[in-house]
Design a protein around this motif. Structure first.
Motif, PDB file in Angstrom:
ATOM      1  N   ALA A  98     -39.834   1.489 -56.984  1.00 17.71           N
ATOM      2  CA  ALA A  98     -39.973   2.950 -57.007  1.00 17.71           C
ATOM      3  C   ALA A  98     -39.960   3.441 -58.454  1.00 17.71           C
ATOM      4  O   ALA A  98     -39.117   3.026 -59.244  1.00 17.71           O
ATOM      5  CB  ALA A  98     -38.849   3.607 -56.230  1.00 17.71           C
ATOM      6  N   ARG A  99     -40.893   4.327 -58.785  1.00 19.03           N
ATOM      7  CA  ARG A  99     -40.946   4.923 -60.126  1.00 19.03           C
ATOM      8  C   ARG A  99     -40.699   6.424 -60.100  1.00 19.03           C
ATOM      9  O   ARG A  99     -40.197   6.982 -61.057  1.00 19.03           O
ATOM     10  CB  ARG A  99     -42.293   4.625 -60.772  1.00 19.03           C
ATOM     11  N   ALA A 100     -41.069   7.073 -59.002  1.00 20.04           N
ATOM     12  CA  ALA A 100     -40.849   8.523 -58.849  1.00 20.04           C
ATOM     13  C   ALA A 100     -40.885   8.860 -57.363  1.00 20.04           C
ATOM     14  O   ALA A 100     -41.738   8.359 -56.630  1.00 20.04           O
ATOM     15  CB  ALA A 100     -41.919   9.318 -59.595  1.00 20.04           C
ATOM     16  N   ILE A 101     -39.947   9.712 -56.936  1.00 17.25           N
ATOM     17  CA  ILE A 101     -39.909  10.178 -55.550  1.00 17.25           C
ATOM     18  C   ILE A 101     -39.473  11.638 -55.563  1.00 17.25           C
ATOM     19  O   ILE A 101     -38.524  11.993 -56.262  1.00 17.25           O
ATOM     20  CB  ILE A 101     -38.916   9.370 -54.679  1.00 17.25           C
ATOM     21  N   ALA A 102     -40.162  12.455 -54.799  1.00 20.15           N
ATOM     22  CA  ALA A 102     -39.752  13.840 -54.573  1.00 20.15           C
ATOM     23  C   ALA A 102     -40.045  14.175 -53.119  1.00 20.15           C
ATOM     24  O   ALA A 102     -40.963  13.608 -52.514  1.00 20.15           O
ATOM     25  CB  ALA A 102     -40.491  14.795 -55.503  1.00 20.15           C
ATOM     26  N   GLU A 103     -39.262  15.090 -52.580  1.00 20.40           N
ATOM     27  CA  GLU A 103     -39.448  15.508 -51.193  1.00 20.40           C
ATOM     28  C   GLU A 103     -39.357  17.023 -51.115  1.00 20.40           C
ATOM     29  O   GLU A 103     -38.610  17.643 -51.871  1.00 20.40           O
ATOM     30  CB  GLU A 103     -38.385  14.877 -50.292  1.00 20.40           C
ATOM     31  N   GLU A 104     -40.114  17.579 -50.200  1.00 17.53           N
ATOM     32  CA  GLU A 104     -40.105  19.030 -50.000  1.00 17.53           C
ATOM     33  C   GLU A 104     -40.048  19.323 -48.509  1.00 17.53           C
ATOM     34  O   GLU A 104     -40.793  18.742 -47.722  1.00 17.53           O
ATOM     35  CB  GLU A 104     -41.369  19.652 -50.587  1.00 17.53           C
ATOM     36  N   TRP A 105     -39.142  20.232 -48.148  1.00 18.28           N
ATOM     37  CA  TRP A 105     -39.051  20.764 -46.794  1.00 18.28           C
ATOM     38  C   TRP A 105     -39.536  22.204 -46.881  1.00 18.28           C
ATOM     39  O   TRP A 105     -38.922  23.039 -47.543  1.00 18.28           O
ATOM     40  CB  TRP A 105     -37.610  20.721 -46.296  1.00 18.28           C
ATOM     41  N   ARG A 106     -40.656  22.507 -46.250  1.00 21.67           N
ATOM     42  CA  ARG A 106     -41.224  23.854 -46.274  1.00 21.67           C
ATOM     43  C   ARG A 106     -41.099  24.453 -44.879  1.00 21.67           C
ATOM     44  O   ARG A 106     -41.436  23.802 -43.890  1.00 21.67           O
ATOM     45  CB  ARG A 106     -42.675  23.810 -46.719  1.00 21.67           C
ATOM     46  N   LEU A 107     -40.588  25.673 -44.812  1.00 21.40           N
ATOM     47  CA  LEU A 107     -40.318  26.350 -43.543  1.00 21.40           C
ATOM     48  C   LEU A 107     -41.190  27.587 -43.417  1.00 21.40           C
ATOM     49  O   LEU A 107     -41.440  28.280 -44.407  1.00 21.40           O
ATOM     50  CB  LEU A 107     -38.844  26.769 -43.478  1.00 21.40           C
ATOM     51  N   ALA A 108     -41.612  27.885 -42.187  1.00 20.03           N
ATOM     52  CA  ALA A 108     -42.394  29.094 -41.928  1.00 20.03           C
ATOM     53  C   ALA A 108     -42.079  29.558 -40.510  1.00 20.03           C
ATOM     54  O   ALA A 108     -41.883  28.732 -39.611  1.00 20.03           O
ATOM     55  CB  ALA A 108     -43.884  28.811 -42.058  1.00 20.03           C
ATOM     56  N   ALA A 110     -42.508  30.456 -36.808  1.00 20.38           N
ATOM     57  CA  ALA A 110     -43.441  29.964 -35.790  1.00 20.38           C
ATOM     58  C   ALA A 110     -42.972  30.523 -34.456  1.00 20.38           C
ATOM     59  O   ALA A 110     -42.031  30.006 -33.863  1.00 20.38           O
ATOM     60  CB  ALA A 110     -43.468  28.443 -35.772  1.00 20.38           C
ATOM     61  N   GLY A 111     -43.590  31.597 -34.021  1.00 20.10           N
ATOM     62  CA  GLY A 111     -43.127  32.277 -32.812  1.00 20.10           C
ATOM     63  C   GLY A 111     -41.719  32.781 -33.058  1.00 20.10           C
ATOM     64  O   GLY A 111     -41.461  33.476 -34.028  1.00 20.10           O
ATOM     65  N   THR A 112     -40.782  32.383 -32.201  1.00 18.07           N
ATOM     66  CA  THR A 112     -39.384  32.788 -32.408  1.00 18.07           C
ATOM     67  C   THR A 112     -38.598  31.719 -33.152  1.00 18.07           C
ATOM     68  O   THR A 112     -37.397  31.851 -33.355  1.00 18.07           O
ATOM     69  CB  THR A 112     -38.694  33.065 -31.056  1.00 18.07           C
ATOM     70  N   GLY A 113     -39.272  30.636 -33.555  1.00 15.75           N
ATOM     71  CA  GLY A 113     -38.601  29.527 -34.231  1.00 15.75           C
ATOM     72  C   GLY A 113     -39.140  29.286 -35.627  1.00 15.75           C
ATOM     73  O   GLY A 113     -39.498  30.211 -36.340  1.00 15.75           O
ATOM     74  N   THR A 114     -39.229  28.005 -35.968  1.00 15.59           N
ATOM     75  CA  THR A 114     -39.588  27.606 -37.322  1.00 15.59           C
ATOM     76  C   THR A 114     -40.566  26.446 -37.307  1.00 15.59           C
ATOM     77  O   THR A 114     -40.350  25.463 -36.586  1.00 15.59           O
ATOM     78  CB  THR A 114     -38.328  27.153 -38.098  1.00 15.59           C
ATOM     79  N   GLY A 115     -41.598  26.552 -38.111  1.00 19.43           N
ATOM     80  CA  GLY A 115     -42.462  25.415 -38.393  1.00 19.43           C
ATOM     81  C   GLY A 115     -41.891  24.701 -39.602  1.00 19.43           C
ATOM     82  O   GLY A 115     -41.621  25.332 -40.630  1.00 19.43           O
ATOM     83  N   VAL A 116     -41.666  23.406 -39.487  1.00 20.77           N
ATOM     84  CA  VAL A 116     -41.084  22.616 -40.574  1.00 20.77           C
ATOM     85  C   VAL A 116     -42.129  21.610 -41.040  1.00 20.77           C
ATOM     86  O   VAL A 116     -42.700  20.883 -40.221  1.00 20.77           O
ATOM     87  CB  VAL A 116     -39.825  21.854 -40.106  1.00 20.77           C
TER      88      VAL A 116
END
Length: 159
Positions: A98-108, A110-116
Motif C-alpha cells: 500500500a502506498r496511499a489509501i483514502a476513503e469517503e462516506w458521502r450521504l444524501a 433518499a426519501g425519508t432515509g439516507t443514500g450512502v
C-alpha cells in the motif's frame, strides 16, 4: 511491519488508480448516519464486522483502526461536513504494497432515509492494486452488511 503511506488529499478519492465505489440506502436520517460515522468512532467496531477496534486519537482529528487478521491503520480525518460527508486517509498501515489509501462516506437524503456512497481509493504496487481490485466483491459485501447493521443499530437507539 507498519509503514508510512503517501499523504493524499480529497482529490485523491476521485483520481486514485484503484477506486471502488459502493452505494446503499438506509432508513436512518443523514444526521443520524453522520453522527455514527464522525462522532461515535468506537461504535464502528459494533457495526462494521471486519473492524475490531476504532478509536479517536489526538484531538479527534486522527483515528486508530484495527481490522480482523491483524491489519492496523492510523488515519487522518480529511473532511467532516455535517450530514453530507466524512472522509479520511490512511497515514500508517501494515498492509504490504500500500502506498496511499483514502476513503469517503458521502450521504444524501433518499426519501425519508439516507443514500450512502462509500468510496475506497488506493494506490500501491502492481500486486497491491490487483488484490484491491479483486477484493471488490468482498468489500462490497462488507459495506452492505455494515450499512444494514448500522441501520438496525440506529433504529434500536431511536435515532
Amino acid at each position: 511491519m507498519a509503514h508510512r503511506l503517501r499523504e493524499v488529499g480529497l482529490d485523491f478519492i476521485e483520481t486514485a488508480p484503484v477506486r471502488l465505489v459502493f452505494a446503499q440506502e438506509m432508513a436512518a436520517s443523514p444526521e443520524a448516519v453522520h453522527r455514527a460515522l464522525a462522532k461515535d468512532v468506537p461504535g464502528w467496531a459494533q457495526w462494521f464486522s471486519a473492524m475490531t477496534l476504532a478509536r479517536s486519537t489526538g484531538d479527534g482529528s486522527t483515528r486508530e483502526i484495527r481490522l480482523m487478521g491483524g491489519v492496523r491503520f492510523q488515519e487522518t480525518i480529511l473532511a467532516v461536513k455535517e450530514s453530507e460527508v466524512y472522509a479520511y486517509r490512511v497515514d500508517v498501515a501494515n498492509v504490504p504494497g500500500a502506498r496511499a489509501i483514502a476513503e469517503e462516506w458521502r450521504l444524501a437524503p433518499a426519501g425519508t432515509g439516507t443514500g450512502v456512497r462509500w468510496t475506497f481509493a488506493a494506490d500501491g504496487t502492481a500486486a497491491f492494486r490487483l488484490v484491491a481490485k479483486l477484493g471488490h466483491a468482498g468489500l462490497g459485501r462488507a459495506f452492505r452488511d455494515a450499512v444494514r447493521t448500522l441501520d438496525r443499530r440506529l433504529a434500536a437507539q431511536g435515532s
